[in-house]
Scaffold this motif. Structure first.
Motif, PDB file in Angstrom:
ATOM      1  N   GLN A   1      73.876 -30.698 134.545  1.00 30.32           N
ATOM      2  CA  GLN A   1      73.798 -29.244 134.376  1.00 30.32           C
ATOM      3  C   GLN A   1      74.922 -28.507 135.083  1.00 30.32           C
ATOM      4  N   GLY A   2      75.885 -29.219 135.629  1.00 31.83           N
ATOM      5  CA  GLY A   2      77.044 -28.543 136.182  1.00 31.83           C
ATOM      6  C   GLY A   2      77.322 -28.786 137.639  1.00 31.83           C
ATOM      7  N   THR A   3      76.348 -29.309 138.386  1.00 30.69           N
ATOM      8  CA  THR A   3      76.615 -29.636 139.789  1.00 30.69           C
ATOM      9  C   THR A   3      77.647 -30.760 139.879  1.00 30.69           C
TER      10      THR A   3
ATOM     11  N   VAL B   1      74.544 -39.853 121.855  1.00 32.65           N
ATOM     12  CA  VAL B   1      74.747 -38.428 122.110  1.00 32.65           C
ATOM     13  C   VAL B   1      75.217 -38.236 123.549  1.00 32.65           C
ATOM     14  N   LEU B   2      76.367 -37.603 123.703  1.00 41.17           N
ATOM     15  CA  LEU B   2      76.789 -37.108 125.010  1.00 41.17           C
ATOM     16  C   LEU B   2      76.199 -35.714 125.159  1.00 41.17           C
ATOM     17  N   ALA B   3      75.499 -35.480 126.269  1.00 41.23           N
ATOM     18  CA  ALA B   3      74.735 -34.244 126.380  1.00 41.23           C
ATOM     19  C   ALA B   3      74.966 -33.561 127.719  1.00 41.23           C
ATOM     20  N   VAL B   4      74.856 -32.243 127.684  1.00 40.40           N
ATOM     21  CA  VAL B   4      74.854 -31.410 128.877  1.00 40.40           C
ATOM     22  C   VAL B   4      73.702 -30.428 128.748  1.00 40.40           C
ATOM     23  N   GLU B   5      73.353 -29.797 129.857  1.00 36.75           N
ATOM     24  CA  GLU B   5      72.305 -28.786 129.873  1.00 36.75           C
ATOM     25  C   GLU B   5      72.817 -27.620 130.699  1.00 36.75           C
ATOM     26  N   GLN B   6      72.766 -26.428 130.124  1.00 37.11           N
ATOM     27  CA  GLN B   6      73.375 -25.302 130.829  1.00 37.11           C
ATOM     28  C   GLN B   6      72.723 -23.994 130.429  1.00 37.11           C
TER      29      GLN B   6
ATOM     30  N   VAL C   1      80.975 -22.554 127.158  1.00 35.77           N
ATOM     31  CA  VAL C   1      81.617 -23.640 126.420  1.00 35.77           C
ATOM     32  C   VAL C   1      82.891 -24.120 127.114  1.00 35.77           C
ATOM     33  N   SER C   2      83.584 -23.210 127.786  1.00 32.95           N
ATOM     34  CA  SER C   2      84.884 -23.560 128.381  1.00 32.95           C
ATOM     35  C   SER C   2      84.787 -24.697 129.395  1.00 32.95           C
ATOM     36  N   GLN C   3      83.626 -24.858 130.002  1.00 35.73           N
ATOM     37  CA  GLN C   3      83.449 -25.912 131.001  1.00 35.73           C
ATOM     38  C   GLN C   3      83.534 -27.317 130.389  1.00 35.73           C
ATOM     39  N   TYR C   4      83.382 -27.410 129.069  1.00 33.07           N
ATOM     40  CA  TYR C   4      83.263 -28.713 128.422  1.00 33.07           C
ATOM     41  C   TYR C   4      84.396 -29.011 127.448  1.00 33.07           C
ATOM     42  N   LEU C   5      85.369 -28.120 127.378  1.00 31.96           N
ATOM     43  CA  LEU C   5      86.426 -28.296 126.374  1.00 31.96           C
ATOM     44  C   LEU C   5      87.235 -29.578 126.591  1.00 31.96           C
ATOM     45  N   ASP C   6      87.358 -30.022 127.832  1.00 29.16           N
ATOM     46  CA  ASP C   6      88.115 -31.252 128.088  1.00 29.16           C
ATOM     47  C   ASP C   6      87.360 -32.495 127.633  1.00 29.16           C
ATOM     48  N   SER C   7      86.027 -32.437 127.625  1.00 27.43           N
ATOM     49  CA  SER C   7      85.224 -33.612 127.264  1.00 27.43           C
ATOM     50  C   SER C   7      84.912 -33.685 125.782  1.00 27.43           C
TER      51      SER C   7
END
Length: 673
Positions: free
Chosen positions: A284-286, A307-312, A350-356
């Motif tokens: 979740q971002g930590t 599935v590569l997943a995030v939660e935010q 979304v910007s936090q994940y653009l590299d991945s």
């Protein structure tokens, strides 16, 4: 299997014999009672004092003030120049599906939201899913969350319960309960899929990797079959230490090691028939995603993950929800309302994940926002349940799609959260009140129709109106041709200002394009009087209704505007009210592919109500995956605890459900007693 003709029974002929079950409530919320001093008897009079219900966040009466117009106000007239052929367009997304926006249901509220057991499905839930699935082709639902980590599949529970909650973990700041559940829950999900095209994500417990509990995957494969999409392994592992679930020092490498332990166990379990369908890492971002990839996670486990997943969440209301947990002073919802009414909100998440995101494509994986909503810890009353949240959901969803996410799931909690797309009434009001639909639910309809059912839609952020954050616009190309546009207006009209007109021009004589502007376009509008509105929300003239008024169906006459274009000037002028969303269909085919002529709905009546009912076509029952009452052993809802075990993959409650939706549930209930 029961013959359809046998279901046409007269309730009156059984009334005298089975009067002891005439008080059965069709659906309701378990475990919610009125505060002290207020009667909580089921079937209480509709005139009883129910003001106490406003104390629950899901039904709060907080109305905020719409933010002032930005200064300066964006232009109220601008042109969007588009190309008709996707081959000539740069920066289009990967191909997207209409089921992009789905739902995430916390395990602890399954009996409240989905159904009491496999025989008693919450019919408004079916209807709500049907409105999405009929537009998107299917609907994706995750049953999980924090409670999946300690959930244990057991053979049986007292009183044939499907789910039992233990007291919350005192060390957990979010008061997450510990759960036991039976296979009845999986049969419940299977029965939902038999009626609505619903697909599921489940979670494998990850709280104790020295004593693994893989039974949910074993039973899930057997019971749900192809309706299982994937299994999440680890929910927000970067919060394990702060939530007291792992000792200090637990880090990305620790998670990497434990993940490998579970994969080895899954591969060595002969009862688990599916491989390569795990969801991870669900941070979740930590922890940054890059710090997880640096452990070798992707290269080591690529064959096990689908599935590569995030939660935010963009913000949190934890200080108000848990005042004794050290989150600091509570946030005033009015002070953050404007943060959701801007294109920047979705872009910033979304910007936090653009590299991945390119890594997901490189490894051939989906990339999902596996749990999200307006604010964690239940959302902000007045924000999360406002029309502003619906606008935010449309823009955020399309921004994720444009950025190459492949799906997002809106989280659903219980009565104590304000961000729910939909919430059932408290049990003691279920005889007189219906469900409450939050405005963000409408976002799922807009996304479903914007992206369609072809699975070929590609999304473009047009950065319209000099890239104004208050008037975002998206173009959707389907089968490599411009098919639809979505125009959003985050502003609320004040002193005659706020509305705008977007002039669309297609082709414009560019090489290989010609004049692509049609003679007319169709437009659907998502509208409300203000961004702070809660009840008066319409999608193309139809509504789910106000608080406590929804049975899951859209009501009202659908209104689709026809706007004539100027083919000589190569322009179409599309007005967008303030606030509102306009979905523009460039061609009749683009509309017909996403706009269902009818939606299958289900009855909300079983004895206690005699109005506003709908029946299911007997031909559907004739081909459903059910069994007859004579073949179902009485006395248990758990696998292995009756005289004959269930056959894997068969949904045992579906025949009972079939009777339920045709209005003869009371007879079935009596027969089983």
């Amino acid at each position: 299997m029961l013959k359809p003709s046998l279901l046409i029974l007269s309730l009156a002929s059984f009334a005298a014999t089975w009067t002891h079950v005439l008080a059965v409530t069709v659906y309701g919320q378990e475990g919610v009672t009125a505060p002290s001093g207020v009667s909580s008897t089921a079937g209480a009079s509709a005139t009883a004092n129910t003001d106490w219900v406003n104390n629950y966040a899901a039904y709060n009466n907080k109305i905020l003030t719409a933010p002032n117009l930005p200064d300066p106000v964006p232009s109220n007239a601008f042109t969007i120049q588009l190309l008709n052929n996707a081959a000539n367009v740069n920066a289009l997304s990967v191909q997207q599906s209409g089921n992009f926006l789905g739902f995430s249901v916390e395990v602890s509220v399954v009996t409240q939201v989905i159904g009491k057991n496999a025989s008693q499905i919450a019919v408004p839930f079916l209807n709500l899913l049907a409105t999405v699935a009929d537009r998107a082709g299917s609907v994706r639902i995750r049953v999980g969350g924090n409670t999946q980590e300690t959930a244990t599949l057991v053979d049986s529970l007292p009183n044939n319960e499907m789910i039992a909650k233990d007291k919350a973990d005192a060390t957990n700041p979010t008061d997450t309960p510990i759960l036991d559940f039976t296979t009845e829950m999986l049969y419940l999900l299977s029965n939902v899929s038999a009626l609505v095209n619903a697909k599921w994500y489940l979670g494998i417990p990850f709280n104790d990797t020295t004593n693994l509990r893989l039974q949910i995957a074993e039973a899930g494969d057997a019971i749900l079959g192809d309706n299982i999409l994937a299994y999440q392994l680890g929910n927000e592992p970067d919060l394990y230490v702060s939530h007291g679930h792992r000792p200090q020092g637990y880090d990305q490498q620790s998670y990497f090691n434990e993940f490998g332990t579970v994969i080895n166990a899954l591969n060595n379990d002969p009862k688990i028939t599916k491989r390569g369908n795990l969801v991870a890492p669900s941070t979740q971002g930590t922890w940054t995603l890059q710090s997880v990839w640096d452990t070798g996670f992707l290269t080591s486990y690529q064959d096990a993950i689908s599935v590569l997943a995030v939660e935010q969440y963009p913000d949190n209301n934890c200080a108000a929800a848990f005042p004794d947990a050290g989150f600091g002073p509570p946030v005033d919802p009015q002070s953050v309302f404007a943060n959701y009414l801007t294109h920047a909100s979705g872009r910033n998440i979304v910007s936090q994940y653009l590299d991945s995101l390119p890594l997901a494509q490189q490894y051939g994986k989906q990339f999902m926002m596996f749990e999200t909503n307006t604010a964690s810890c239940g959302g902000f009353p007045g924000v999360s349940d406002s029309f502003g949240a619906a606008l935010w959901g449309v823009d955020y969803g399309l921004q994720m799609a444009y950025s190459n996410f492949t799906g997002a799931l809106l989280h659903i909690g219980g009565q104590d959260v304000s961000y729910n797309p939909f919430t059932p009434p408290p049990t003691n009001l279920s005889n007189t009140k219906q469900w409450t639909v939050g405005p963000i639910m409408y976002s799922t309809l807009v996304l479903a129709e914007a992206l369609g059912t072809s699975n070929t839609s590609r999304v473009l952020d047009t950065f319209a109106n000099s890239a104004s954050d208050y008037t975002p616009a998206y173009a959707i190309y389907e089968k490599d041709v411009l098919a639809r546009m979505v125009l959003i207006n985050f502003m609320t009209e004040q002193n005659g200002q706020g509305a705008y007109t977007a002039t669309i021009s297609i082709g414009g004589g560019q090489t290989g394009e010609g004049n692509g502007t049609p003679s007319s376009v169709k437009v659907k509008y998502l509208l409300a009087p203000s961004v702070s509105e809660k009840d008066n929300v319409t999608w193309a003239g139809q509504t789910y209704g106000a608080r406590f008024q929804c049975d899951g169906r859209l009501t009202g006459t659908e209104v689709i505007q026809t706007i004539n274009c100027d083919t000589t000037a190569n322009t179409c002028q599309i007005p967008v009210p303030a606030p509102g969303v306009a979905l523009v269909f460039i061609s009749p085919d683009a509309q017909g592919a996403t706009d269902p002529p009818t939606t299958q709905t289900y009855s909300t009546t079983a004895v206690t109500k005699v109005k506003n009912t709908v029946t299911i076509d007997p031909s559907v029952l004739a081909t459903s995956n059910g069994d007859s009452a004579k073949d179902r052993a009485a006395g248990s809802t758990s696998q292995g605890s009756s005289d004959a075990p269930r056959t894997a993959g068969v949904a045992p409650g579906l025949t009972l459900l079939a009777m339920f939706v045709t209005g003869v549930w009371v007879v079935v209930a009596a027969m089983r007693r």
